[in-house]
Motif scaffolding. Structure first.
Motif, PDB file in Angstrom:
ATOM      1  N   HIS A 125     -54.467 -20.237 129.611  1.00 24.96           N
ATOM      2  CA  HIS A 125     -54.727 -19.813 128.227  1.00 24.96           C
ATOM      3  C   HIS A 125     -53.950 -18.533 127.918  1.00 24.96           C
ATOM      4  N   CYS A 187     -61.843 -19.777 119.877  1.00 26.84           N
ATOM      5  CA  CYS A 187     -60.889 -19.040 120.707  1.00 26.84           C
ATOM      6  C   CYS A 187     -60.783 -17.611 120.196  1.00 26.84           C
ATOM      7  N   VAL A 189     -58.462 -15.579 120.554  1.00 24.58           N
ATOM      8  CA  VAL A 189     -57.093 -15.235 120.154  1.00 24.58           C
ATOM      9  C   VAL A 189     -56.778 -15.796 118.764  1.00 24.58           C
ATOM     10  N   CYS A 190     -57.099 -17.077 118.525  1.00 25.02           N
ATOM     11  CA  CYS A 190     -56.635 -17.740 117.299  1.00 25.02           C
ATOM     12  C   CYS A 190     -57.765 -18.320 116.452  1.00 25.02           C
ATOM     13  N   CYS A 207     -57.398 -24.123 124.714  1.00 20.80           N
ATOM     14  CA  CYS A 207     -57.339 -23.956 123.266  1.00 20.80           C
ATOM     15  C   CYS A 207     -56.134 -24.734 122.753  1.00 20.80           C
ATOM     16  N   CYS A 210     -53.439 -22.462 120.928  1.00 30.86           N
ATOM     17  CA  CYS A 210     -52.730 -21.547 121.821  1.00 30.86           C
ATOM     18  C   CYS A 210     -51.867 -22.275 122.852  1.00 30.86           C
TER      19      CYS A 210
HETATM   20 ZN   LIG Z   1     -56.426 -20.052 120.695  1.00 27.61          ZN
END
Ligand SMILES: [Zn+2]
Length: 227
Positions: A125, A187, A189-190, A207, A210
């Motif tokens: 990830h 997620c 991050v996103c 994810c 990602c």
């Molecule tokens: Zn993500």
């Protein structure tokens, strides 16, 4: 005969094993087969620990040896990915020519030591890489990314765990985890939904945004190829 060679107690917690530490070991009697406790170790000061294993599939293993490398699982271990000599080029050498999926390569203890199901998910990830990617197919930039992700993920995991009482380790590990075991969560991050691929006795998490360009991974293909 008397010997000064120390003995080592080596254990493999397998998938569902835990160590539970006690400042004062309970005096309760353990009945084999009736408890998840696989082994109880007591010290002279009254402290000690239990090794427990949940579930019906029992894989936890304990060895008492003069030298740790007498344990077959240690003798066959690949290099320590946090060692000073584990460079980006060492990783590239381990990946070269392996036409197998990177998820399986990272988890193979004979290729690189100490990375299990959870941290292979985390590393992939962080590297924004599909678990299906073929190890031999990674280009130089991808190997750079994978190496950086591997070192930072494992370094952070060790830092999270260091100095904590054993009772806190499970929570500490969970806090540092971005995708593994977080199916259905967003997620960090996103914001995409973390997805799973299921196998007979475990799962991986990733994810899509990602790691796979938004594509959902099929279960059966991976379960056949990863076995
Ligand atoms: Zn993500």
């Amino acid at each position: 005969p008397a010997t000064t060679t120390p003995l080592h107690l080596v254990f493999h917690l397998a998938k569902a094993g835990w160590l539970r530490w006690y400042e004062q070991l309970p005096a309760t009697v353990i009945r084999p087969g009736k408890t998840p406790i696989a082994l109880r170790v007591g010290f002279d000061d009254g402290s000690g620990f239990d090794l427990t294993e949940a579930g019906t599939k029992k894989s936890l293993a304990v060895y008492v040896v003069r030298r740790p490398d007498e344990v077959p699982g240690i003798a066959r271990l690949g290099p320590d990915p946090l060692g000073d000599d584990f460079t980006r080029d060492v990783l590239a050498g381990l990946l070269a020519g392996r036409r197998t999926q990177i998820k399986g390569v990272l988890r193979d203890q004979s290729i690189v030591a100490g990375i299990g199901n959870a941290y292979s998910d985390e590393i992939l990830h962080a590297a924004k890489m599909s678990p299906y990617a073929l190890a031999a197919g990674l280009d130089d930039a991808e190997i750079d990314r994978l190496y950086a992700a591997l070192r930072s993920t494992l370094t952070d995991a060790v830092a999270q765990a260091s100095g904590r009482p054993p009772a806190d380790l499970k929570d500490a590990k969970r806090r540092g985890i971005a995708v593994h075991g977080r199916r259905g969560e967003a997620c960090a991050v996103c914001g995409d939904e973390v997805r799973s691929v299921f196998f007979a006795d475990n799962s991986l998490e990733y994810c899509p945004t990602c790691q796979t360009g938004g594509k959902l991974l099929a279960d059966r293909r991976l379960s056949r190829l990863l076995k």
